[in-house]
Design an enzyme around this catalytic site. Structure first.
Site, PDB file in Angstrom:
ATOM      1  N   SER A 124     -20.982 -22.383   9.445  1.00 13.92           N
ATOM      2  CA  SER A 124     -20.302 -22.137   8.166  1.00 13.92           C
ATOM      3  C   SER A 124     -18.965 -22.861   8.167  1.00 13.92           C
ATOM      4  CB  SER A 124     -20.101 -20.644   7.973  1.00 13.92           C
ATOM      5  OG  SER A 124     -19.076 -20.210   8.836  1.00 13.92           O
ATOM      6  N   LYS A 125     -18.291 -22.756   7.034  1.00 18.51           N
ATOM      7  CA  LYS A 125     -17.026 -23.478   6.830  1.00 18.51           C
ATOM      8  C   LYS A 125     -16.009 -23.265   7.952  1.00 18.51           C
ATOM      9  CE  LYS A 125     -16.071 -24.679   2.103  1.00 18.51           C
ATOM     10  NZ  LYS A 125     -17.379 -24.674   1.493  1.00 18.51           N
ATOM     11  N   ARG A 126     -16.023 -22.052   8.515  1.00 23.37           N
ATOM     12  CA  ARG A 126     -14.996 -21.810   9.542  1.00 23.37           C
ATOM     13  C   ARG A 126     -15.222 -22.670  10.791  1.00 23.37           C
ATOM     14  NH1 ARG A 126     -16.722 -18.000  13.510  1.00 23.37           N
ATOM     15  NH2 ARG A 126     -18.800 -17.293  12.891  1.00 23.37           N
TER      16      ARG A 126
ATOM     17  N   GLY B 166     -15.759 -25.886  10.534  1.00 26.54           N
ATOM     18  CA  GLY B 166     -15.370 -27.261  10.168  1.00 26.54           C
ATOM     19  C   GLY B 166     -16.171 -27.716   8.967  1.00 26.54           C
TER      20      GLY B 166
END
Ligand code: GLU
Length: 509
Positions: free
Chosen positions: A265-267, A269
């Site tokens: 997921s976005k966390r 990168g």
């Protein structure tokens, strides 16, 4: 075409697969991997790759996201045979956007007429209370089937009175079994499902129903999608059975995981294809990398062009366990493809990055100019600066930090950087003085000549670092770069001498 004829079509072996993104976000690398496996399977079977936009969730879908998805697929070179294209559709089975389809109603009506589905008038609160009750008892939350008992007249009466309803499938109690190309035999017990909601009303199917109807109408032979959908598959099979439609073959791909094994997921990168594109990954690298996310070629080989993939890929060799997204491997693959580029192509790829970093610009007459001084520079000079770094680039975006000193006059480094190990300032000044003299005497300003002359001096100094280290820093302002002689040749004699002189002055300040 009747369901039976459709079956014949499938058994006749025509492969038709679909990539069915919901435009509720940019093209995620995990979705691009799903698209790729569909694409490869279609191509290697002379089949069709269909792009279908699943935009029934009107609030979360947007045309911007759809555009991003289409652009991402095109940039990666996965051209679809059917689907939305240039404001229109290509293919005979459109519309390819769920929001534009009108054929759902007849299927929903048929389900109700055949008593395979019914109107449910229970309020959300009632259903939720029942869920909570079952969960508190440790049972799977499901609908209690209250409205399934209503007689036709009762239902009609409620509808007449304007009571709001949803449509539920009568789910038979059975074990739903299906063959999955990746996961082999899969079995679900419908008991835990209860009668599922399949439509909000006669015109508005929910996801599972829409997919079944679309897959049928678009003559999809194989459903290849992420494992996150595996729990939807038994529901879709039950719906297809209720509608007397043939069941496609399934392949559920393992999830794409971050190195810590959680869902990517976005966390962790960048997750969208656009972000990777902007960071300077080449489409061929992303394709190569995505192919290895879950597919095991059975050899140590890691470099695959799209044509090799079409030849070698096989769904049977897709693993069941999650596929770890390892950016280091992507960097390695990208570095490989960057090194393969001819310098003219690589230069054209790099130029936008240099422009974006204000290191170069193009004037009205089409000439290139260097960032801070605005002096004119030739395309050959830019090419040279890039070619000296081709070997070390892992991402095209790195080109700016690797080559800034070619385009900037002010290097802005600290004088301490000029000092080699435990040498004194005075020693380095004297080394640079010597280098200055040597360089100024060179007539044939070529890397070999420069390297040879400087090396002679370095050898006689006893510690080559004392000569090469401050020379590199003087020329580039950096600890690492291409070899100082190569850099000096590219910068030219005048600039090189100036930079050595500036370094000496800096040390004397
Ligand atoms: N629209 C679904 C998604 O974006 C895919 C549905 C499917 O492949 O069946 O996850």
């Amino acid at each position: 075409m009747t369901p039976k004829e459709k079956l014949n079509l499938i058994s006749a072996g025509e492969v038709r697969v679909r990539f069915a993104p919901s435009p509720t976000g940019s093209l995620h690398v995990g979705s691009a991997r799903v698209a790729l496996f569909n694409y490869l399977f279609a191509k290697q079977n002379n089949g069709s790759f269909v792009l279908r936009i699943e935009d029934t969730d009107k609030e979360r879908s947007s045309s911007e996201f759809e555009k991003d998805i289409l652009n991402g697929l095109s940039w990666l070179g996965m051209n679809w045979d059917e689907g939305p294209k240039n404001g229109d559709y290509i293919g005979d089975f459109g519309p390819y956007r769920q929001s534009e389809k009108s054929s759902y109603k007849k299927h929903i009506e048929k389900l109700i007429k055949d008593d395979r589905a019914y109107h449910c008038f229970c309020s959300q609160e009632e259903v939720e209370a029942e869920r909570q009750y079952l969960m508190a008892r440790g049972e799977a939350p499901r609908y209690n089937g209250k409205c399934s008992q209503l007689r036709t007249e009762e239902t009609e009466e409620m509808i007449k009175k304007g009571k709001k309803s949803v449509i539920r499938l009568r789910v038979p109690l059975k074990k739903v079994k299906f063959k999955d190309i990746v996961r082999k035999e899969v079995e679900f017990d419908s008991k835990i499902m209860g009668d599922i909601v399949i439509a909000k009303d006669l015109e508005t199917p929910l996801y599972n129903l829409a997919v079944v109807i679309d897959d049928y109408e678009m003559k999809i032979s194989h459903v290849i999608r992420g494992e996150d959908h595996i729990s939807n598959t038994p529901k879709q099979i039950l719906i297809a059975e209720a509608l007397d439609l043939p069941i496609p073959e399934y392949a559920h791909l393992p999830l794409v995981l971050a190195p810590d094994k959680s869902k990517l997921s976005k966390r962790h990168g960048a997750v969208s294809v656009t972000e990777y594109k902007e960071e300077g990954y080449l489409p061929e690298s992303i394709i190569n990398f995505l192919a290895l996310l879950g597919w095991n070629p059975g050899t140590d080989r890691e470099i695959y062009s799209i044509n090799h993939l079409i030849k070698d890929f096989s769904l049977e060799r897709v693993q069941k366990s999650g596929a770890i997204f390892n950016v280091k491997k992507l960097d390695f693959i990208n570095g490989f493809y960057i090194r393969q580029k001819n310098i003219d192509d690589l230069t054209q790829i790099c130029i936008p990055y240099l422009v974006k970093s204000n290191l170069i610009s193009k004037d009205d007459s089409g000439n290139y100019r260097a960032g801070d001084s605005q002096r004119e520079i030739s395309l050959d000079f830019i090419k040279k600066a890039i070619s000296l770094n081709q070997e070390r680039l892992k991402k095209v975006s790195e080109i700016s930090e690797f080559t800034d000193f070619f385009f900037q006059d002010n290097l802005n480094y600290s004088k301490d950087l000029l000092i080699w190990k435990d040498s004194s300032k005075e020693e380095i000044v004297s080394c640079l003085d010597k280098v200055y003299t040597i360089l100024s005497e060179i007539r044939d300003w070529q890397e070999k000549e420069i390297e040879g002359k400087v090396m002679q001096e370095a050898n006689s100094t006893g510690d080559r670092g004392k000569i090469f280290w401050p020379l590199r820093v003087a020329l580039t302002g950096k600890k690492s770069s291409a070899g100082p002689a190569e850099v000096a040749e590219a910068l030219g004699k005048e600039t090189s001498l100036e930079r050595v002189k500036e370094a000496i002055q800096l040390l004397k300040e």
